[in-house]
Scaffold this active site. Structure first.
Site, PDB file in Angstrom:
ATOM      1  N   LYS A  45       0.869  -1.172   0.000  1.00 26.21           N
ATOM      2  CA  LYS A  45       0.000   0.000   0.000  1.00 26.21           C
ATOM      3  C   LYS A  45       0.903   1.219   0.000  1.00 26.21           C
ATOM      4  O   LYS A  45       1.939   1.219   0.663  1.00 26.21           O
ATOM      5  CB  LYS A  45      -0.833  -0.030   1.280  1.00 26.21           C
ATOM      6  CG  LYS A  45      -1.804   1.107   1.481  1.00 26.21           C
ATOM      7  CD  LYS A  45      -2.418   0.948   2.884  1.00 26.21           C
ATOM      8  CE  LYS A  45      -3.488   1.956   3.181  1.00 26.21           C
ATOM      9  NZ  LYS A  45      -3.707   2.057   4.650  1.00 26.21           N
ATOM     10  N   HIS A  82      -5.622   1.123  14.644  1.00 31.81           N
ATOM     11  CA  HIS A  82      -5.921  -0.215  14.110  1.00 31.81           C
ATOM     12  C   HIS A  82      -4.717  -1.107  14.356  1.00 31.81           C
ATOM     13  O   HIS A  82      -3.646  -0.637  14.729  1.00 31.81           O
ATOM     14  CB  HIS A  82      -6.174  -0.142  12.599  1.00 31.81           C
ATOM     15  CG  HIS A  82      -4.943   0.237  11.812  1.00 31.81           C
ATOM     16  ND1 HIS A  82      -4.428   1.523  11.824  1.00 31.81           N
ATOM     17  CD2 HIS A  82      -4.092  -0.498  11.050  1.00 31.81           C
ATOM     18  CE1 HIS A  82      -3.335   1.562  11.077  1.00 31.81           C
ATOM     19  NE2 HIS A  82      -3.089   0.346  10.610  1.00 31.81           N
ATOM     20  N   ASP A  90      -2.762  -4.293  11.962  1.00 33.36           N
ATOM     21  CA  ASP A  90      -2.796  -4.627  10.535  1.00 33.36           C
ATOM     22  C   ASP A  90      -3.398  -5.992  10.254  1.00 33.36           C
ATOM     23  O   ASP A  90      -3.224  -6.941  11.016  1.00 33.36           O
ATOM     24  CB  ASP A  90      -1.372  -4.577   9.959  1.00 33.36           C
ATOM     25  CG  ASP A  90      -0.858  -3.156   9.829  1.00 33.36           C
ATOM     26  OD1 ASP A  90      -1.655  -2.215   9.938  1.00 33.36           O
ATOM     27  OD2 ASP A  90       0.361  -3.009   9.615  1.00 33.36           O
ATOM     28  N   HIS A  92      -1.655   0.918  16.202  1.00 28.58           N
ATOM     29  CA  HIS A  92      -0.947   2.108  15.741  1.00 28.58           C
ATOM     30  C   HIS A  92      -1.888   2.989  14.922  1.00 28.58           C
ATOM     31  O   HIS A  92      -3.007   2.590  14.581  1.00 28.58           O
ATOM     32  CB  HIS A  92       0.283   1.696  14.919  1.00 28.58           C
ATOM     33  CG  HIS A  92      -0.029   0.806  13.748  1.00 28.58           C
ATOM     34  ND1 HIS A  92      -0.339  -0.531  13.882  1.00 28.58           N
ATOM     35  CD2 HIS A  92      -0.114   1.067  12.426  1.00 28.58           C
ATOM     36  CE1 HIS A  92      -0.572  -1.053  12.697  1.00 28.58           C
ATOM     37  NE2 HIS A  92      -0.459  -0.100  11.792  1.00 28.58           N
TER      38      HIS A  92
HETATM   39  O1  LIG Z   1       1.779   5.706   7.522  1.00 23.93           O
HETATM   40  C1  LIG Z   1       2.114   5.016   8.484  1.00 23.93           C
HETATM   41  O2  LIG Z   1       3.193   5.152   9.059  1.00 23.93           O
HETATM   42  C2  LIG Z   1       1.186   3.952   9.007  1.00 23.93           C
HETATM   43  C3  LIG Z   1       0.201   3.468   7.989  1.00 23.93           C
HETATM   44  C4  LIG Z   1      -0.564   2.262   8.463  1.00 23.93           C
HETATM   45  O3  LIG Z   1      -0.537   1.909   9.605  1.00 23.93           O
HETATM   46  C5  LIG Z   1      -1.353   1.447   7.509  1.00 23.93           C
HETATM   47  O4  LIG Z   1      -1.542   1.888   6.362  1.00 23.93           O
HETATM   48  O5  LIG Z   1      -1.786   0.344   7.908  1.00 23.93           O
HETATM   49 FE   LIG Z   2      -1.162  -0.160   9.827  1.00 27.30          FE
END
Ligand SMILES: O=C(O)CCC(=O)C(=O)O
Ligand SMILES: [Fe+2]
Length: 352
Positions: free
Chosen positions: A201, A220, A222, A294
């Site tokens: 992503k 959330h 992951d 996070h």
């Molecule tokens: O941008 C970030 O450092 C975290 C992004 C994130 O946690 C995610 O996309 O699952």
């Molecule tokens: Fe994440």
């Protein structure tokens, strides 16, 4: 759907109300000021077979669920190219990016998109972020329709990164496996072996007029076994620890590892009550490795970007506590189910 990047370029100094988080989520009330969290840093430059590395990875994964890796062996220019082509994609005109928009009628999350975040089922609050999802490995999972053809070297740069990432993934899985007392290759087999899907992503967080009121990606954990993330230099990742949100200090060229799991969409600071332990490394390890909660915050002047790669078991693989890690004295703490069913439940907010 309007993209956040367009909102950012037209909203002047006002944050549209659909981006304002409830107070119990706003960074101005919830971030510990002036404190960077010293998350564990693991140096992969030490020789293979070094038991200390196994212990460092085990401690970080069981106590934090998040750590940074330095000296990981991926050349800096490979990472810089990955970042450059991602930036160049988001610099394209909106009409060109829309050519890669995800298909709303498909279950797949691949492509260019913007997520709506539902809070308490009624009021929708948006994250200050657009994204692009591309599955980058294995070849059978890749769908080049969603890969930008502009910049022309997007594919080459991303494939080069994927090639180097294998080494890190394999090393990490060996250490995580040994840490659990399994043979070096057993955890890799349990997450799908050569079928492990690398789902990349790219997050694009444009400058935000009121970063103290908004969030990029809200709290959330992951949907992955684990995630390997490269950020740009703009601070933004935060982890929840001891009831507070802390900045994860940016280390140039480091990789950030998240242990994956799932929680229900958090409604408030009581989110802990809604934890639904049901996936992946937390499950496979029968609770030894902890998923990390996070979120990301945004910046007033600068564009933040990040490149997480979610390492996901193939959809048909049954994921449950590893048979060698359960016994009469240590019964399984989690159900076993297919990764695809679990992912479907999470994405559609169906209790597991
Ligand atoms: O941008 C970030 O450092 C975290 C992004 C994130 O946690 C995610 O996309 O699952
Ligand atoms: Fe994440």
């Amino acid at each position: 759907m309007e993209r956040v990047q367009e909102v950012a370029s037209s909203c002047n100094q006002d944050l549209p109300p659909e981006f304002i988080r409830p107070e119990n989520e706003q960074p101005r009330f919830t971030t510990v000021p002036g404190r960077r969290l010293e998350v564990p840093v693991v140096d992969f430059g030490a020789p293979e077979g070094n038991n200390n590395l196994v212990k460092l990875v085990y401690d970080a994964s069981s106590q934090w669920g998040l750590f940074q890796i330095v000296n990981h062996g991926i050349p800096n220019d490979v990472i810089e190219n990955l970042q450059r082509v991602g930036r160049q994609f988001f610099d394209l005109a909106i009409e060109e990016k829309e050519g890669y928009a995800k298909d709303p009628s498909s279950k797949s999350i691949e492509g260019y998109g913007t997520k709506l975040n539902t809070i308490k089922g009624t009021q929708e609050i948006k994250g200050w972020v657009d994204h692009l999802f591309n599955k980058i490995w294995p070849p059978s999972a890749v769908d080049y329709r969603f890969w930008p053809r502009n910049p022309p070297d997007y594919r080459e740069a991303v494939e080069e990164y994927a090639k180097h990432l294998h080494e890190v993934v394999n090393k990490l899985l060996r250490y995580l496996s040994l840490g659990l007392g399994l043979a070096a290759d057993e955890l890799k087999a349990a997450v799908g072996g050569a079928e492990l899907v690398y789902n990349m992503k790219i997050n694009y967080y444009p400058p935000c007029p009121h970063p103290e009121l908004a969030l990029g990606v809200p709290a959330h954990s992951d949907l992955s076994a684990f995630t390997i993330l490269v950020p740009n230099e703009v601070q933004g990742l935060q982890v929840f620890r001891d009831e507070h949100w802390y900045d994860v200090g940016y280390i140039p060229n480091a990789l950030i590892i998240h242990i994956g799991d799932q929680i229900e969409e958090p409604h408030s600071f009581c989110w802990k009550k809604s934890i639904c332990f049901n996936a992946n490394l937390q499950i496979l390890s029968n609770g030894k490795y902890k998923a990390v909660v996070h979120r990301s915050i945004v910046n007033k002047e600068k564009t933040r970007m990040s490149w997480p790669v979610f390492m996901e078991p193939p959809p048909d693989l049954e994921v449950g506590p590893h048979p060698k890690l359960v016994s009469e004295d240590n019964p399984p703490k989690y159900k076993t189910k297919k990764f695809g069913d679990y992912a479907y439940c999470k994405l559609n907010k169906i209790p597991q």
